[in-house]
Write an enzyme that holds these catalytic residues in place. Structure first.
Site, PDB file in Angstrom:
ATOM      1  N   GLY A 129       0.831  -1.195   0.000  1.00 17.45           N
ATOM      2  CA  GLY A 129       0.000   0.000   0.000  1.00 17.45           C
ATOM      3  C   GLY A 129       0.862   1.241   0.000  1.00 17.45           C
ATOM      4  O   GLY A 129       1.989   1.231   0.507  1.00 17.45           O
ATOM      5  N   GLN A 179       3.173   9.919   0.582  1.00 14.01           N
ATOM      6  CA  GLN A 179       4.457   9.226   0.706  1.00 14.01           C
ATOM      7  C   GLN A 179       5.377   9.468  -0.490  1.00 14.01           C
ATOM      8  O   GLN A 179       6.567   9.161  -0.416  1.00 14.01           O
ATOM      9  CB  GLN A 179       4.240   7.725   0.904  1.00 14.01           C
ATOM     10  CG  GLN A 179       3.583   7.397   2.250  1.00 14.01           C
ATOM     11  CD  GLN A 179       3.408   5.905   2.411  1.00 14.01           C
ATOM     12  OE1 GLN A 179       2.435   5.348   1.946  1.00 14.01           O
ATOM     13  NE2 GLN A 179       4.367   5.247   3.041  1.00 14.01           N
ATOM     14  N   CYS A 214       5.657   0.035   7.123  1.00 13.66           N
ATOM     15  CA  CYS A 214       5.318   1.186   6.280  1.00 13.66           C
ATOM     16  C   CYS A 214       6.535   1.533   5.433  1.00 13.66           C
ATOM     17  O   CYS A 214       7.659   1.510   5.942  1.00 13.66           O
ATOM     18  CB  CYS A 214       4.956   2.363   7.181  1.00 13.66           C
ATOM     19  SG  CYS A 214       4.532   3.859   6.276  1.00 13.66           S
ATOM     20  N   LEU A 215       6.313   1.839   4.173  1.00 11.64           N
ATOM     21  CA  LEU A 215       7.440   2.172   3.295  1.00 11.64           C
ATOM     22  C   LEU A 215       8.128   3.463   3.713  1.00 11.64           C
ATOM     23  O   LEU A 215       9.250   3.731   3.281  1.00 11.64           O
ATOM     24  CB  LEU A 215       6.979   2.247   1.834  1.00 11.64           C
ATOM     25  CG  LEU A 215       6.556   0.914   1.193  1.00 11.64           C
ATOM     26  CD1 LEU A 215       6.148   1.129  -0.253  1.00 11.64           C
ATOM     27  CD2 LEU A 215       7.649  -0.133   1.292  1.00 11.64           C
ATOM     28  N   HIS A 272      -4.601   1.919   7.611  1.00 10.73           N
ATOM     29  CA  HIS A 272      -3.223   2.424   7.611  1.00 10.73           C
ATOM     30  C   HIS A 272      -3.052   3.526   6.565  1.00 10.73           C
ATOM     31  O   HIS A 272      -2.520   4.600   6.859  1.00 10.73           O
ATOM     32  CB  HIS A 272      -2.264   1.250   7.327  1.00 10.73           C
ATOM     33  CG  HIS A 272      -0.814   1.623   7.220  1.00 10.73           C
ATOM     34  ND1 HIS A 272       0.135   1.187   8.119  1.00 10.73           N
ATOM     35  CD2 HIS A 272      -0.144   2.400   6.325  1.00 10.73           C
ATOM     36  CE1 HIS A 272       1.324   1.690   7.775  1.00 10.73           C
ATOM     37  NE2 HIS A 272       1.177   2.419   6.679  1.00 10.73           N
ATOM     38  N   GLU A 273      -3.536   3.260   5.350  1.00 11.67           N
ATOM     39  CA  GLU A 273      -3.349   4.241   4.276  1.00 11.67           C
ATOM     40  C   GLU A 273      -4.222   5.477   4.485  1.00 11.67           C
ATOM     41  O   GLU A 273      -3.794   6.596   4.218  1.00 11.67           O
ATOM     42  CB  GLU A 273      -3.636   3.611   2.906  1.00 11.67           C
ATOM     43  CG  GLU A 273      -2.760   2.411   2.554  1.00 11.67           C
ATOM     44  CD  GLU A 273      -1.258   2.658   2.694  1.00 11.67           C
ATOM     45  OE1 GLU A 273      -0.821   3.813   2.570  1.00 11.67           O
ATOM     46  OE2 GLU A 273      -0.540   1.680   2.956  1.00 11.67           O
ATOM     47  N   HIS A 285      -2.626   7.874   6.741  1.00 12.94           N
ATOM     48  CA  HIS A 285      -1.591   8.701   6.090  1.00 12.94           C
ATOM     49  C   HIS A 285      -2.186  10.021   5.593  1.00 12.94           C
ATOM     50  O   HIS A 285      -1.517  11.052   5.601  1.00 12.94           O
ATOM     51  CB  HIS A 285      -0.999   7.967   4.878  1.00 12.94           C
ATOM     52  CG  HIS A 285       0.170   7.088   5.210  1.00 12.94           C
ATOM     53  ND1 HIS A 285       1.331   7.564   5.770  1.00 12.94           N
ATOM     54  CD2 HIS A 285       0.358   5.753   5.044  1.00 12.94           C
ATOM     55  CE1 HIS A 285       2.191   6.559   5.922  1.00 12.94           C
ATOM     56  NE2 HIS A 285       1.625   5.440   5.495  1.00 12.94           N
TER      57      HIS A 285
HETATM   58 CO    CO Z   1       2.417   3.525   5.501  1.00 16.93          CO
END
Ligand code: CO
Length: 154
Positions: free
Chosen positions: A46, A51, A88-89, A130-131, A134
């Site tokens: 995701g 991001q 998380c990236l 989660h997304e 963000h």
């Molecule tokens: Co994330």
């Protein structure tokens, strides 16, 4: 399509609120295509636009072999709870235990502006939450249960 740079924790942009997408045009499609390529390149499941430094309410997901694009999401219902590991990236190499709903229903738009409703359980519920976090500047590390493992052992 191009691979974009994934912003890492510490960068203030991750703390900003993303704005709704209003133009469902080629610029958005290019962003979504780049986000998917960037997510795949980084072995993620995701990615939110913030991001890659773009403060728009756009998300790409790849969960349970489902390729999803979620624009302007709103959680309209949630049920139950689950505590699972998340990464998380934007926090490379880290993970933490996070409590999320077991099931969420989200109203959103696709890349053409068409509205749809999706209900996710387990992993998909977690990924959606989660997304969507963000988009409000929230990272999983803000809400992780730091002593969860220790609690479990006792
Ligand atoms: Co994330």
């Amino acid at each position: 399509m191009a691979i974009r740079n994934v912003v890492q924790i510490g960068d203030e942009v991750l703390r900003k609120k993303s704005k709704p997408v209003k133009e469902f045009d080629e610029k958005l499609w290019e962003l979504l295509d780049d986000m998917r390529e960037t997510m795949i390149k980084n072995d993620g499941c995701g990615l939110a636009a913030v991001q890659v430094g773009v403060l728009r309410q756009a998300i790409v997901l790849d969960v349970n072999h489902m390729k999803l694009e979620i624009i302007n999401p709103q959680i309209i219902d949630s049920f139950g709870e689950q505590i699972e590991k998340e990464g998380c990236l934007s926090l490379k190499g880290q993970w933490g235990w996070v409590k999320r709903p077991q099931e969420v229903t989200v109203k959103a738009q696709d890349r053409y502006g068409n509205e749809f409703v999706i209900t996710g359980v387990d992993l998909l519920a977690r990924a959606l939450c989660h997304e969507i976090d963000h988009l409000s500047g929230i990272l999983y590390s803000d809400i992780e249960i730091k002593d969860y493992k220790e609690k479990k052992k006792k």
